[in-house]
Structures are given as C-alpha cells and as structure tokens.
Design an enzyme around this catalytic site. Structure first.
Site, mmCIF file in Angstrom:
data_model
loop_
_atom_site.group_PDB
_atom_site.id
_atom_site.type_symbol
_atom_site.label_atom_id
_atom_site.label_comp_id
_atom_site.label_asym_id
_atom_site.label_seq_id
_atom_site.Cartn_x
_atom_site.Cartn_y
_atom_site.Cartn_z
ATOM 1 N N CYS A 19 0.857 -1.177 0.000
ATOM 2 C CA CYS A 19 0.000 0.000 0.000
ATOM 3 C C CYS A 19 0.899 1.235 0.000
ATOM 4 C CB CYS A 19 -0.934 0.031 1.211
ATOM 5 S SG CYS A 19 -2.313 1.203 0.998
ATOM 6 N N CYS A 31 0.111 4.142 1.881
ATOM 7 C CA CYS A 31 -0.178 5.106 2.962
ATOM 8 C C CYS A 31 0.995 5.345 3.904
ATOM 9 C CB CYS A 31 -1.435 4.708 3.726
ATOM 10 S SG CYS A 31 -1.499 3.001 4.245
ATOM 11 N N LYS A 86 -11.694 -5.168 4.017
ATOM 12 C CA LYS A 86 -11.064 -4.316 5.028
ATOM 13 C C LYS A 86 -12.011 -3.165 5.331
ATOM 14 C CE LYS A 86 -6.770 -1.767 5.802
ATOM 15 N NZ LYS A 86 -5.486 -1.391 5.157
ATOM 16 N N ARG A 133 -1.683 3.182 13.512
ATOM 17 C CA ARG A 133 -1.254 4.420 12.834
ATOM 18 C C ARG A 133 -0.104 5.082 13.581
ATOM 19 N NH1 ARG A 133 -7.281 5.885 10.616
ATOM 20 N NH2 ARG A 133 -7.256 4.104 9.191
ATOM 21 N N ARG A 137 -10.484 7.205 5.456
ATOM 22 C CA ARG A 137 -10.352 6.195 4.402
ATOM 23 C C ARG A 137 -11.696 5.595 4.022
ATOM 24 N NH1 ARG A 137 -4.766 4.343 7.017
ATOM 25 N NH2 ARG A 137 -3.599 6.027 6.079
ATOM 26 N N GLU A 152 -16.798 -8.173 -2.459
ATOM 27 C CA GLU A 152 -15.373 -7.833 -2.511
ATOM 28 C C GLU A 152 -14.525 -9.101 -2.620
ATOM 29 O OE1 GLU A 152 -13.594 -5.253 -2.793
ATOM 30 O OE2 GLU A 152 -14.746 -3.496 -2.191
ATOM 31 N N LYS A 183 -10.333 -7.920 7.765
ATOM 32 C CA LYS A 183 -9.709 -7.032 8.748
ATOM 33 C C LYS A 183 -10.690 -5.921 9.111
ATOM 34 C CE LYS A 183 -5.641 -4.065 9.285
ATOM 35 N NZ LYS A 183 -4.412 -3.511 8.685
ATOM 36 N N SER A 236 -4.504 -3.780 15.707
ATOM 37 C CA SER A 236 -3.806 -3.091 16.796
ATOM 38 C C SER A 236 -4.731 -2.697 17.950
ATOM 39 C CB SER A 236 -3.107 -1.854 16.246
ATOM 40 O OG SER A 236 -4.041 -0.972 15.652
ATOM 41 N N TYR A 268 -0.428 -9.327 16.740
ATOM 42 C CA TYR A 268 0.709 -8.814 17.515
ATOM 43 C C TYR A 268 0.971 -9.670 18.746
ATOM 44 C CZ TYR A 268 -0.385 -5.056 14.377
ATOM 45 O OH TYR A 268 -0.655 -4.359 13.235
HETATM 46 ZN ZN LIG Z 1 -3.085 2.025 2.967
#
Ligand SMILES: [Zn+2]
Length: 340
Positions: A133, A135, A209, A219, A231, A247, A262, A288, A327
């Site tokens: 990606c 970003c 997502k 982030r 987004r 999707e 996600k 996260s 994580y």
């Molecule tokens: Zn992204």
C-alpha cells in the site's frame, strides 16, 4: 420414620440413556480429543514495522510489547520466530522520507525491500509477506495517488501498487498483500508480477477491510495516519456484510491466492461468511486496537492476558480463519509451546 419418602431430586434426574454432553468434558484428555478448533504457532503471522537506521528499537506506546525495528535487528527476530514455531511474518515499512507519490515504496533499497533480503538470508524457510500500500510512504498518508480535489485516484494508483509488489517480490517476498481496498488491485498486482516473471509469488488480498476505529494504535506504529480526511471512500462501511462477499469474489476472480478479513473481532460473522463462500485460504487480522484493549486490561489486572489471548485467537480460528495475523504471535506461540 413415616414410610417411604421420595427424594425431591428424583423428579429432576435425567432418565437412563439421556444425552449428557458433559461426559466428553470430564477430563483434560477427553477435552483435547474432541476439540473442534486447534491453535498452533504455525497458524500465526507476526507483523513487523521496519524503520531506517541501525540498532533502532522504538517502542510503540499504544501497543505495549511492539516496537519499530531497524533491519539489522530482524535476523535475531527471525531466529526467535523459528524457535517458537512461527512460520510467517508480514512487513510494514516506515520510509526515511515521505512524498506525495510515495516513491520509496518501490525503491530497490527501500526499508521493506532490505528487510525481505535480511529475513530470507537468515531464515530461508520463513514465509515473508509484505503489505502493499502507499499510505506509509505518502506525506498525505492516503492509500493512493491523490487527484486535485484530494480524492484517492483509483486506476492511477494501480500502476504504483504493481511496482511496489514487483519490488517486494524481486527482493524475495513469498507473498504480497495489497491492502488499500483499491478496485482492481489484485488483478493489477497479478499482472505486474507475471509480466516480470514472478508467477511464483502469491497474493494474499486484504479483500475485506473495514474503515475501522480499531486501527488507531497501528497508525502510531506505521506512522500512516491520513493528514486530512479518512479512508471511508475506499475501506468498507462497518455495517456491510453482503458487500464483503462481493469484494471477496471480485478478488478471487482477479487471481487472489488467499483472502483476508480485517479487523477480526468485531467482524467474526464476516470471517464465517467469507469462509463459507470461498475455498481459498482465509486470514483474519487481529488488529492493533484489539491488541491494545487486551494489553491495557491486562496491565490493570482486569483480565488474565494469557487466557484471553488464547481464547481470542481460538475464536478467530473457530469463525473460519486459517491464519491469524496478530501482535500477540510471539507470546501466544510461547504459551502454546508451554502448554504442549
Ligand atoms: Zn493504505
């Protein structure tokens, strides 16, 4: 004694031949024998945030136990994962410089590209996945090229995603994972890889997502918060489940080798729905915010972290995920090894 008195419990007793599910829960070994969903270290994918520099280990405050790492520290990490039985990582990169076009995302010596080489050198069998990606690489923090009005341009972005994927694959990535929810991203990545002779490289699509507030701590870790806006023009609305199936099927048609949902915990119904609709391997991302909630509660003594983590990961697997990106991977693998 005044003669026979009926035991007042008799009326409540189960009759002979009754169904008694507790029989199979009586001992730990019986429970092991009939457990429907298992959890093992090789079900887990461990994310890494890779930063430029040497001997850099920046703790991510909102994700206790997670640090941004420089490339030189990854060899030791890879060996640790190997000893824990974890077979896969997914890499996110934080570049040395960001710009409107995110050019470092596909640089041959970019931080992720370096990380792939180091990991594959250290542990050739480790499955190296990469997030594809823009970003983390754009100064505006959006997942694609922007038009004059600040909109993420769809088809123009596809070309860049192809370049990023090829650069990761050339560095040795086994799996590339386009994550921007840009229409046509899987097909564009497949076409770019094949044109470069990289047919062997698999695509794990972040097919479903959601625009989720649970990404907040990520982030901080990936330094990829949008400078303006959000987004919601590309990530999915949390209220939609049928759209998730659409999707997923679009990505299957475009050549995805595996699919991802996600976040995980608030979307287990979607994990189950995609599982039932597609034969492809399915991953779920225990994001996260889900991690941070458990860590914060555990730090306050409000939850038993070990028990909750293993229960959460088992729940995600039970919903239908083959793989869980989490994580908690190293902790969970350690606990699973102790248990067996
Ligand atoms: Zn992204």
């Amino acid at each position: 004694m005044t003669g026979f008195q009926a035991d007042p419990l008799d009326a409540l007793r189960l009759s002979p031949g009754s169904q008694r599910p507790r029989r199979l829960r009586r001992t730990a070994t019986l429970r092991d024998l009939v457990r429907e969903t298992t959890l093992a270290p090789d079900d887990l994918v461990c994310p890494f945030f890779v930063v430029p520099g040497h001997a850099v280990r920046n703790p991510v405050i909102s994700m206790p136990g997670v640090s941004q790492l420089s490339v030189d520290l990854l060899t030791a990490e890879a060996r640790e994962l190997d000893s824990l039985g974890i077979k896969a990582v997914i890499l996110f990169g934080i570049p040395s410089a960001k710009d409107p076009l995110g050019v470092e995302s596909y640089a041959e010596d970019g931080v992720v590209q370096q990380a792939i080489r180091v990991l594959k050198d250290a542990t050739p069998d480790l499955v190296v996945m990469t997030d594809v990606c823009m970003c983390e690489y754009t100064d505006h923090g959006h997942c694609g090229l922007l038009g004059p009005d600040g909109d993420v341009l769809n088809d123009e972005t596809l070309e860049v995603l192809g370049r990023i994927a090829v650069s990761h694959a050339e560095a040795g990535a086994d799996v590339v994972a386009p994550s921007g929810m840009i229409d046509g991203m899987v097909g564009a990545v497949r076409t770019a890889l094949d044109a470069d002779g990289l047919e062997r490289v698999a695509i794990l699509s972040y097919a479903v997502k959601y625009a989720s507030a649970f990404y907040g701590p990520f982030r901080d870790a990936a330094e990829g918060a949008p400078a303006f806006g959000d987004r919601r023009s590309h990530q999915m609305d949390p209220g939609n489940a049928r759209e998730a199936l659409r999707e997923a099927s679009l990505d299957v048609d475009q050549g995805a080798d595996a699919l991802m949902v996600k976040p995980a915990l608030g979307y287990l119904d979607v994990v189950r729905a995609v599982r039932e609709r597609s034969e492809l391997p399915l991953a779920a991302y225990n994001v996260s915010g889900e991690y941070a909630m458990v860590k914060a509660a555990a730090a306050n003594g409000w939850l038993d972290e070990r028990a909750v983590v293993l229960e959460v990961l088992t729940g995600i697997r039970r919903a239908g995920a083959d793989l869980v990106v989490t994580y908690h991977a190293k902790d969970a693998a350690t606990w699973l090894q102790e248990r067996s």
